[in-house]
Scaffold this active site. Structure first.
Site, mmCIF file in Angstrom:
data_model
loop_
_atom_site.group_PDB
_atom_site.id
_atom_site.type_symbol
_atom_site.label_atom_id
_atom_site.label_comp_id
_atom_site.label_asym_id
_atom_site.label_seq_id
_atom_site.Cartn_x
_atom_site.Cartn_y
_atom_site.Cartn_z
ATOM 1 N N LYS A 111 -42.188 -2.553 13.690
ATOM 2 C CA LYS A 111 -42.723 -1.922 12.487
ATOM 3 C C LYS A 111 -41.606 -1.650 11.484
ATOM 4 C CE LYS A 111 -46.585 0.440 14.802
ATOM 5 N NZ LYS A 111 -47.116 1.768 15.221
ATOM 6 N N ALA B 133 -42.446 4.500 13.872
ATOM 7 C CA ALA B 133 -42.646 5.104 15.187
ATOM 8 C C ALA B 133 -43.886 4.524 15.842
ATOM 9 C CB ALA B 133 -42.783 6.628 15.063
ATOM 10 N N ASP B 134 -43.922 4.642 17.159
ATOM 11 C CA ASP B 134 -45.114 4.257 17.910
ATOM 12 C C ASP B 134 -45.239 5.183 19.114
ATOM 13 O OD1 ASP B 134 -47.254 2.010 18.093
ATOM 14 O OD2 ASP B 134 -46.563 2.321 20.141
ATOM 15 N N THR B 135 -46.464 5.499 19.480
ATOM 16 C CA THR B 135 -46.729 6.393 20.605
ATOM 17 C C THR B 135 -47.574 5.679 21.639
ATOM 18 O OG1 THR B 135 -46.681 8.320 19.130
ATOM 19 C CG2 THR B 135 -47.685 8.620 21.298
ATOM 20 N N GLY C 154 -41.590 5.848 20.620
ATOM 21 C CA GLY C 154 -40.509 5.011 20.102
ATOM 22 C C GLY C 154 -40.258 5.354 18.646
#
Length: 206
Positions: free
Chosen positions: A64, A80-82, A117
């Site tokens: 991203k 960010a990623d969850t 992340g």
């Protein structure tokens, strides 16, 4: 001899938030960071074959950030990623009530992990990437509790089918690690990554 004219200060590089999540924007504002723009990139978020949840969250955050940096080369980019993981299993984002119900039933009475992340890319191309993991305990949920939560609609679009900052807080007796990571963005770690690349919180970047 006339004095040289003062050198004007360099403009500060803007911050681009590469996420459509209103929760992440609210979290950044909580620590005094106001992105100049929000630009969620379009990438394929399909997990790779046999990809585990933690590497998945880390990879997506990086991809991203890379995509947003290509569109905004003169800005700081934050992505960010969850990922919510039950053992080695990656739980989906709940886009319908049936998925949310399945997720809550799986999490009931068990411990799970939330992997966050976070990726930052500076205007000069330097980058930093961090994975933050929080352990979350969920109490045993009665069927009526699950149905009441489904009726609330808070699960919609949430990884693992719940939002800790809402009514689901009543389901979670304790966590180990970053609370804001479970909401959507680990704030202490994010602030450290930004500062490490030269972004000044509260004032932009030199």
């Amino acid at each position: 001899m006339a004095a040289a004219p003062p050198v004007p200060p360099r403009p500060r590089a803007p911050l681009v938030l590469a996420s459509a999540s209103p929760r992440r924007l609210d979290l950044l504002r909580q620590i005094g960071i106001e992105p100049q723009s929000v630009s969620p990139p379009r990438i394929d978020e399909t997990p790779r074959r046999r990809e585990l949840p933690a590497p998945y969250a880390r990879r997506l955050a990086g991809e991203k950030a890379d995509a947003a940096a290509r569109a905004h080369p003169d800005a700081f980019v934050l992505a960010a990623d969850t990922a919510v993981a039950l053992g080695r299993r990656l739980l989906p984002k709940a886009e319908d009530a049936a998925t949310a119900r399945r997720c809550l039933a799986l999490l009931s009475g068990r411990r799970h992990r939330v992997h966050g992340g976070v990726a930052v890319i500076a205007p000069d191309g330097r980058r930093a990437l961090r994975l933050v993991t929080t352990v979350v305990w969920v109490k045993h949920l009665q069927a009526a509790e699950i149905e009441a939560y489904i009726d609330s609609g808070e699960w919609r679009g949430k990884a693992g089918g719940y939002a800790i900052q809402g009514r689901a807080a009543a389901f979670i007796p304790r966590i180990n690690g970053s609370y804001s990571n479970v909401v959507g963005l680990p704030l202490a770690e994010t602030a450290a990554l930004l500062a490490g690349l030269g972004f000044v919180i509260g004032g932009g970047a030199p």
